[in-house]
Design a protein around this motif. Sequence first.
Motif, short mmCIF file in Angstrom:
data_model
loop_
_atom_site.label_atom_id
_atom_site.label_comp_id
_atom_site.label_asym_id
_atom_site.label_seq_id
_atom_site.Cartn_x
_atom_site.Cartn_y
_atom_site.Cartn_z
N PRO A 41 0.80 -1.10 0.07
CA PRO A 41 -0.04 -0.10 0.16
C PRO A 41 0.81 1.13 -0.10
O PRO A 41 0.47 1.98 -0.58
CB PRO A 41 -0.87 -0.18 1.30
CG PRO A 41 -0.95 -1.42 1.58
CD PRO A 41 0.39 -2.15 1.20
N VAL A 85 0.54 4.13 -2.88
CA VAL A 85 0.56 5.67 -2.62
C VAL A 85 1.81 6.51 -3.32
O VAL A 85 1.36 7.66 -3.93
CB VAL A 85 0.39 5.76 -1.37
CG1 VAL A 85 0.20 7.34 -0.90
CG2 VAL A 85 -1.28 5.34 -0.75
N LEU A 101 -5.25 9.78 1.07
CA LEU A 101 -4.50 8.99 0.51
C LEU A 101 -3.21 8.72 1.33
O LEU A 101 -2.59 7.62 1.33
CB LEU A 101 -3.83 9.74 -0.69
CG LEU A 101 -2.99 9.17 -1.73
CD1 LEU A 101 -3.74 8.09 -2.33
CD2 LEU A 101 -2.58 9.96 -2.85
N GLY A 147 -3.94 5.70 3.35
CA GLY A 147 -3.88 4.68 2.56
C GLY A 147 -2.67 3.93 2.51
O GLY A 147 -2.62 2.82 2.12
N ASN A 189 -3.24 0.90 4.69
CA ASN A 189 -4.78 0.34 4.60
C ASN A 189 -4.71 -0.61 3.75
O ASN A 189 -4.31 -0.42 2.29
CB ASN A 189 -5.78 1.49 4.04
CG ASN A 189 -7.18 1.12 3.86
OD1 ASN A 189 -7.59 0.11 3.97
ND2 ASN A 189 -8.14 2.19 3.63
N THR A 204 -6.36 -0.23 -0.14
CA THR A 204 -6.07 1.06 -0.84
C THR A 204 -6.03 0.89 -2.33
O THR A 204 -6.72 1.79 -3.10
CB THR A 204 -4.79 1.64 -0.57
OG1 THR A 204 -4.57 1.78 0.85
CG2 THR A 204 -4.29 2.77 -1.12
N TYR A 218 -9.95 9.68 -2.66
CA TYR A 218 -8.39 10.16 -3.09
C TYR A 218 -7.88 11.04 -4.12
O TYR A 218 -7.26 11.60 -4.18
CB TYR A 218 -7.55 8.90 -3.33
CG TYR A 218 -7.56 7.87 -2.32
CD1 TYR A 218 -7.50 7.95 -1.00
CD2 TYR A 218 -7.48 6.24 -2.73
CE1 TYR A 218 -7.29 7.01 -0.02
CE2 TYR A 218 -7.31 5.43 -1.67
CZ TYR A 218 -7.65 5.68 -0.43
OH TYR A 218 -7.17 4.71 0.31
#
Length: 743
Positions: free
Chosen positions: A450, A454, A468, A471, A474, A477, A484
């Motif tokens: 993740p 990102v 974001l 994320g 997360n 994501t 986002y």
Amino acid sequence: MSEARRKAAPARKASKPGRVKRHWALRVLGWLLALGFLGIIAGTAAFFIIYQRTEIPDVNKEFEANTTTVKFADGAQLGRFYDQNRTSVPLKQIPKRVQDAILAAEDRTFWTNPGISPTGMARAAFNIAKGEQLQGGSTITQQYVKIMYLNQDRTASRKFKELFIATKLSRQQDKSETLEGYLNTIYFGEGAYGVSAAGQAYFKTPDPNKLTVPQAAFLATVLNNPTLFDIDNKANHKRILERYRYVLDGMRLSGTITEADQTKFAKALPKINKPEKNNKYRGPKGFLLDMVKKELLRRGYTENQITSGGYTVVATFDSKEQQKMVNAAENELPKKRDGLHVGMAAVKPGTGRLIAMYGGPDYLKSQLNWATSKARPGSSFKPFAVAAALQDGWTMGTQLQGNSPIEIQGQELNNEFNHDYGPVGLRMATQESINTAFYDLVDKQMTDGPDKLVTAAEAAGIPKGKYLEDGRNNPSTVLGPDPYASAVDMANAYATFAAGGKQVELHTIKSITDHDGKVIFTDEKLKETQAFPPDLAAQVNDILVDVVKKGTGEGAKDLDRPVAGKTGTAGGVAAEHRAEDKKCNGCLAGGDTLTSWWTGYTPDLSTSVVYRAGKDGESDLDPYSKDDAFFGGNWPLKTWLEYMKTSPSLDGKDTPFADVKETDDFEDPVIPSKTPTSTPSSTPTNTPSGPPTGTPTKTPSNTPSGPPTSTPTKTPTRTPGWPTFTPPGGDPENPENPGGGGQ
């Protein structure tokens, strides 16, 4: 001598009354003359003392202000920012016929008088003696002084200040400068200050050189009293015509026009051609102006500079592209449209220029811009996972779990309609938008998947934001479950892939020129970043081309040129179902479509479309479609196609994507007969061979990065078209924390 002989003295004669009166009258007259002479001397002395002490004050700042004009990239006018509608022009650009018309109306002795009018002064003194309000009759110099240096109060003190300043200004400043200033500041009505704004306001002619004699005479007529000579009031037409003829007569006397011209022009007023009275922010273009203004503020310009600086701002928007996008966004829609919202944006790859945008039908009715409002991108976020995986050393040959469900940190997550695909490669997983395969890739096989996802999204151009950044930890994501990105963000991020990995800051201003004609900003100086290696970007493009050739975006093949793209839907609980969902403890999680996307691009243009519903964009989209769900490959793609087919940027162009550098295992591997379990072994069965430039920096691991941070949600009562995972801290009542995503 005796008393008797002395002679008596002669008696005095009595004076006549008239002679005495004349004698005293002469004396009084003499005294009056003397006093008058002394008064003249004293008055003259006082005048020169006051004159010498009089200083020309600083100008009123609002009358130094100039309108900032915003233009489309192709030169068409987009709008204006102003406190006063005013654009200054040099006197040399104002033809003699226009100058003479104003002088004929307001001050026929302008070039010879000392800046003040003796008759006007006498009239003012007479009115003061009668206790009446001061009246007009001032010279152009006096009017200019009142506007530029004083105020509009009708008081004796202001009037005397005006006289002294006008006299001094007339001696110290060339008459041409005074006339130029006057012609650029005097009010003509219709919100127009100065002859340029007046020409636009009454005749749609901002260039004074294009004003005819009758038009110039009309403008000279109305400036005397814009209310009294308001052309929209029919009761004023007779007096307007009389004043108009008076101006023409003055122009004849000055030799500007002939007697024959005067006779011809005096028959009727010129045809008035006012622009439509509308607010500068009305309609879809209001969203464009708002974005330009926000960027000016972001670049350090103040509100006062924007409305008064007289800048010429060339926006990145193209008027023809904009009209095509508006047509698509307002016409290529489902029959049921009430409460439906479309956000669209188009970016020129490799430039960061937003060339068209649709944020809504009318900015005045709603300032919520659906093209810039952050939304859940759903599966349209998966291309960033592809880029992150390729950067991390994974290849097209990496086997991924395609069956549903898959267990991630104690959660059972599934595919659209729980469909099983078996083991698949990255190309097939993207082509068919297989959720479990991307969960397997990002949350199991990639170390810190993740976080890397990102990073790749932000490198492509998705702006950093709280959701974001959250994320990065997360496990869902990759399916874009939180708000986002916007359509504008997605168009620019996908444009990075289209441009061979080159990323440029998204912007709406191409250039800024100041009031003196100096270019003070150009977007050609904006920094260009190589966000991804060209070979990697080419691989991402090739995978997304397959989404169009034989995947969820097949409808885009109708564009009949090389196209890449990705669909996306994001599910959750719609606003209208949240009370019911709360009663059943989350049994409806993931049952509604909250956003639906199609972002598609060619090497020449990247365009993103997002659909949402309801006042806040949190209602269910499914009732607007006959499909099982409101998929991105349906209406979002249709709306996109309607615009792209007519886009001038693609007219006559068929630019191919860059060739892909092949690798040994670029294609999907042969699918083995054994179906992988939902919990792979600690080491992937097909260790990635690494990208063309090397091997992964870390050994891929399927060990979850941490313990489960949420409990499994209940299986929805209706079959969802997306995973039902709720992010850590998620709340189905909170629109900022929806469920998962899908196609």
